[in-house]
Design a protein around this motif. Structure first.
Motif, PDB file in Angstrom:
ATOM      1  N   ASP A  98     -35.885  27.584  13.828  1.00 50.66           N
ATOM      2  CA  ASP A  98     -35.756  29.016  13.581  1.00 50.66           C
ATOM      3  C   ASP A  98     -37.101  29.721  13.483  1.00 50.66           C
ATOM      4  OD1 ASP A  98     -32.909  29.087  13.494  1.00 50.66           O
ATOM      5  OD2 ASP A  98     -32.984  28.162  11.503  1.00 50.66           O
ATOM      6  N   PRO A 134     -27.832  39.529  18.967  1.00 47.84           N
ATOM      7  CA  PRO A 134     -27.824  38.546  20.053  1.00 47.84           C
ATOM      8  C   PRO A 134     -26.425  38.248  20.559  1.00 47.84           C
ATOM      9  CG  PRO A 134     -28.300  37.493  17.945  1.00 47.84           C
ATOM     10  CD  PRO A 134     -28.345  38.973  17.708  1.00 47.84           C
ATOM     11  N   CYS A 144     -35.020  24.092  19.583  1.00 50.10           N
ATOM     12  CA  CYS A 144     -34.428  25.276  20.228  1.00 50.10           C
ATOM     13  C   CYS A 144     -33.843  26.215  19.180  1.00 50.10           C
ATOM     14  CB  CYS A 144     -33.337  24.855  21.216  1.00 50.10           C
ATOM     15  SG  CYS A 144     -33.993  24.047  22.697  1.00 50.10           S
ATOM     16  N   GLY A 145     -33.858  27.490  19.487  1.00 52.33           N
ATOM     17  CA  GLY A 145     -33.332  28.501  18.575  1.00 52.33           C
ATOM     18  C   GLY A 145     -33.389  29.872  19.223  1.00 52.33           C
ATOM     19  N   LEU A 146     -33.106  30.892  18.438  1.00 48.34           N
ATOM     20  CA  LEU A 146     -33.229  32.268  18.896  1.00 48.34           C
ATOM     21  C   LEU A 146     -34.677  32.704  18.740  1.00 48.34           C
ATOM     22  CD1 LEU A 146     -30.038  33.884  17.306  1.00 48.34           C
ATOM     23  CD2 LEU A 146     -30.310  32.964  19.611  1.00 48.34           C
ATOM     24  N   TYR A 147     -35.193  33.398  19.725  1.00 50.69           N
ATOM     25  CA  TYR A 147     -36.588  33.832  19.678  1.00 50.69           C
ATOM     26  C   TYR A 147     -36.771  35.014  18.737  1.00 50.69           C
ATOM     27  CZ  TYR A 147     -38.000  30.917  23.652  1.00 50.69           C
ATOM     28  OH  TYR A 147     -38.300  29.860  24.475  1.00 50.69           O
ATOM     29  N   SER A 165     -25.731  32.996  23.353  1.00 45.27           N
ATOM     30  CA  SER A 165     -27.048  32.456  22.995  1.00 45.27           C
ATOM     31  C   SER A 165     -26.936  31.443  21.858  1.00 45.27           C
ATOM     32  CB  SER A 165     -27.991  33.597  22.611  1.00 45.27           C
ATOM     33  OG  SER A 165     -28.242  34.444  23.715  1.00 45.27           O
ATOM     34  N   ALA A 166     -26.027  31.717  20.914  1.00 42.34           N
ATOM     35  CA  ALA A 166     -25.781  30.749  19.829  1.00 42.34           C
ATOM     36  C   ALA A 166     -25.158  29.468  20.373  1.00 42.34           C
ATOM     37  CB  ALA A 166     -24.884  31.379  18.764  1.00 42.34           C
ATOM     38  N   GLU A 177     -32.811  35.616  25.113  1.00 48.92           N
ATOM     39  CA  GLU A 177     -32.648  35.705  23.666  1.00 48.92           C
ATOM     40  C   GLU A 177     -32.946  34.398  22.944  1.00 48.92           C
ATOM     41  OE1 GLU A 177     -29.105  39.100  23.730  1.00 48.92           O
ATOM     42  OE2 GLU A 177     -28.632  37.043  23.146  1.00 48.92           O
ATOM     43  N   ALA A 178     -32.722  33.285  23.620  1.00 48.63           N
ATOM     44  CA  ALA A 178     -32.881  31.975  22.988  1.00 48.63           C
ATOM     45  C   ALA A 178     -33.713  31.078  23.891  1.00 48.63           C
ATOM     46  CB  ALA A 178     -31.507  31.345  22.723  1.00 48.63           C
ATOM     47  N   VAL A 198     -27.933  27.223  21.561  1.00 49.18           N
ATOM     48  CA  VAL A 198     -28.657  26.525  20.499  1.00 49.18           C
ATOM     49  C   VAL A 198     -27.858  25.314  20.021  1.00 49.18           C
ATOM     50  CG1 VAL A 198     -29.669  26.750  18.203  1.00 49.18           C
ATOM     51  CG2 VAL A 198     -29.804  28.664  19.815  1.00 49.18           C
ATOM     52  N   ARG A 255     -32.852  21.973  15.907  1.00 51.47           N
ATOM     53  CA  ARG A 255     -32.809  23.430  15.774  1.00 51.47           C
ATOM     54  C   ARG A 255     -34.135  23.902  15.195  1.00 51.47           C
ATOM     55  NH1 ARG A 255     -28.799  27.551  15.205  1.00 51.47           N
ATOM     56  NH2 ARG A 255     -29.746  29.387  14.221  1.00 51.47           N
TER      57      ARG A 255
END
Length: 546
Positions: A173, A153, A183-186, A157-158, A341-342, A161, A171
């Motif tokens: 995951d 990623p 919210c987070g990375l998909y 994108s980080a 990505e997120a 988050v 957050r």
């Protein structure tokens, strides 16, 4: 080519491929899977980053256009659907989301017993091969569908988050775990850094089954009906029409646009509308094409000078030139991105306990002019309404053309939710985490501040997020098309198995729910008296909390 089978499956998309696998597992049963599109062996499909090139592809997409949306300045909406083996799972962003538990409980409460969350969870688990070590009570590890983290990623994108956390969002995951909000990375449906469509997961590994026939590059013109019994389909292959017959059942899996279209073209639908379209009525079924729902989406896009973000510039040229090598030899780099990505799920001040908006964060510049590519860098945040109240319809017109009317913002409450969601998105993007790459807000622009200004922006720029459902509604009321067993009311030997059967739209991306629908339908078809998958589960607590 054989023309008689036990089961005909129309549409090799997310649900149809699951059905083809499960039904053909019995060597005594013959199955024919029919797909209008072509094979999926293009790098544009298999390489994750290729998804951005597919939405307007003449070869791989049904580039539908909606009717003018009267509440959106009479704009037409581009409505792509997948036209290849795998259907829309061969062109989507590969995000694995099931929706909120209450979505399915709402189906059951509306007259669809057996479709509540505790009843459908085992089918989600059955197909899943979770590679992340997530909660085994809620995830499967032996299914065909790999669920993995993004390979590489983008660092921006980080930042999103962290910015969301600063804005007051937790957050998350695992959006399919015990907690839905945050919210987070998909997590993605990928394998070996490649797209894992429903076709690649469920059908390609079993092509050697002698009882499975896959037909591509054809069109299904109509159903073959005899006294309200479905006997087969009329298929056109290379200009030649053939009749394929089904000894047991015809299964429509052509999606929320394709399945009602085929029913209407075959004379199954609202009698008065069919007569107006010049179609002979075979069965008056008022709900066909009605109940169309989709997630309406708004965008905030930022122009930034930072080469950290995805984009074309002199500064990013080295990484662009190296991306094929990084992908081939390390499964890293730009070509691994799915772009969104997120993201996550949040509550506006207008909702109750369950999130009412979803975010899709793009670590690259989304053109404010609607172009596929723009020179330069930036980042963007999409916001969509999760449970819209506006209901549209699909109608067949003379000459066989479709009128697809989402009827977006017919209910003013949807506009209010979207505006509040966009305000929250702007607050996230204003967090300190973006200070190092901060740029200029191109859309809607800082001049948009009042609700009236936001409304003007929404009417001019809001668009579908490509999750149409509901047009062959499951239920028992006057506008339902299929029963809770997915059998078409009033027609024998015919079921619909895809997103069109959803009574109401789920809270999130629709690929995983369609695969679940295929799993559940297969069991109902093969073993109608057998206890359902997971019936012996000792713990059935609803897993999601807001």
């Amino acid at each position: 080519m054989n023309t008689e089978f036990d089961y005909l499956i129309v549409g090799a998309g997310s649900s149809g491929c699951v059905l083809a696998n499960r039904l053909s597992a019995d060597p005594a049963v013959s199955v024919c899977l029919i797909e209008a599109g072509s094979h999926d062996n293009s790098p544009r499909i298999q390489t994750p980053a290729g998804t951005i090139t597919l939405y307007k592809s003449k070869k791989y997409s049904w580039n539908f256009l909606s009717a003018p949306q009267k509440h959106l300045n009479n704009r037409t909406m581009h409505t792509p659907r997948g036209k290849a083996l795998g259907g829309s799972s061969s062109m989507n962003s590969m995000i694995y989301i099931r929706g909120h538990a209450s979505d399915y409980d709402r189906w059951a409460q509306a007259g669809c017993p057996g479709w509540d969350w505790n009843s459908v969870l085992p089918y989600f688990k059955k197909s899943e091969n979770n590679r992340l070590g997530q909660d085994p009570r809620l995830h499967g590890t032996v299914g065909e569908l790999n669920v993995e983290a993004a390979r590489d990623p983008n660092p921006v994108s980080a930042l999103f988050v962290k910015a969301a956390q600063r804005a007051g969002l937790r957050r998350n995951d695992d959006f399919n775990g015990a907690q839905f909000e945050g919210c987070g990375l998909y997590n993605l449906t990928q394998k070996d850094a490649k797209r894992l469509s429903s076709y690649r997961a469920f059908v390609k590994p079993i092509l050697d089954r002698p009882n499975l026939t896959v037909v591509t590059d054809c069109s299904v013109d109509s159903l073959i009906l005899e006294q309200k019994v479905a006997k087969g389909v009329n298929v056109r292959v290379q200009g030649v029409q053939k009749a394929l017959t089904a000894r047991r059942e015809v299964l429509l899996c052509a999606g929320a646009i394709g399945s009602p279209q085929l029913l209407l073209a075959s004379g199954i639908g609202p009698a008065a509308e069919l007569e107006q379209a010049g179609v002979q009525v075979a069965h008056d079924l008022p709900g066909v094409g009605k109940n169309l729902q989709d997630h309406l989406d708004g965008l905030i896009t930022i122009r930034s000078k930072s080469p950290l973000t995805l984009g074309f510039s002199l500064g990013s040229l080295p990484s662009i030139l190296m991306s094929p090598l990084r992908y081939l030899f390390g499964k890293k780099g730009w070509l691994t991105t799915n772009y969104v990505e997120a993201g996550g799920f949040a509550r506006t001040p207008l909702c109750g306990e369950v999130p009412d908006v979803q975010f899709h964060f793009v670590p690259g510049y989304r053109s404010h002019r609607g172009r596929l590519f723009e020179w330069g860098h930036g980042y963007a945040l999409h916001t969509c309404i999760l449970r819209p109240k506006s209901i549209g319809e699909i109608r067949l017109q003379r000459g066989g053309q479709l009128a697809i009317d989402f009827n977006f913002l017919a209910d003013p409450a949807d506009a209010q939710v979207l505006i509040e969601g966009l305000k929250l998105a702007r607050r996230v993007l204003a967090a300190n985490e973006f200070d190092g790459i901060r740029g200029v807000e191109m859309l809607p622009g800082k001049q948009v501040q009042t609700d009236e200004q936001w409304m003007t922006y929404v009417r001019e720029y809001a668009a579908t997020v490509f999750h149409p459902v509901g047009t062959c509604k499951m239920g028992v009321d006057a506008l339902s098309v299929v029963s809770p067993q997915l059998k078409v009311h009033g027609v024998q030997g015919l079921r619909v198995v895809d997103a069109s059967i959803m009574p109401t739209l789920v809270s999130g991306n629709t690929n995983a729910p369609c695969i679940m629908i295929g799993e559940k339908a297969a069991e109902m078809i093969l073993a109608p008296t057998r206890a359902p998958v997971g019936a012996d589960l000792s713990a059935k607590a609803t897993p999601y909390t807001a």
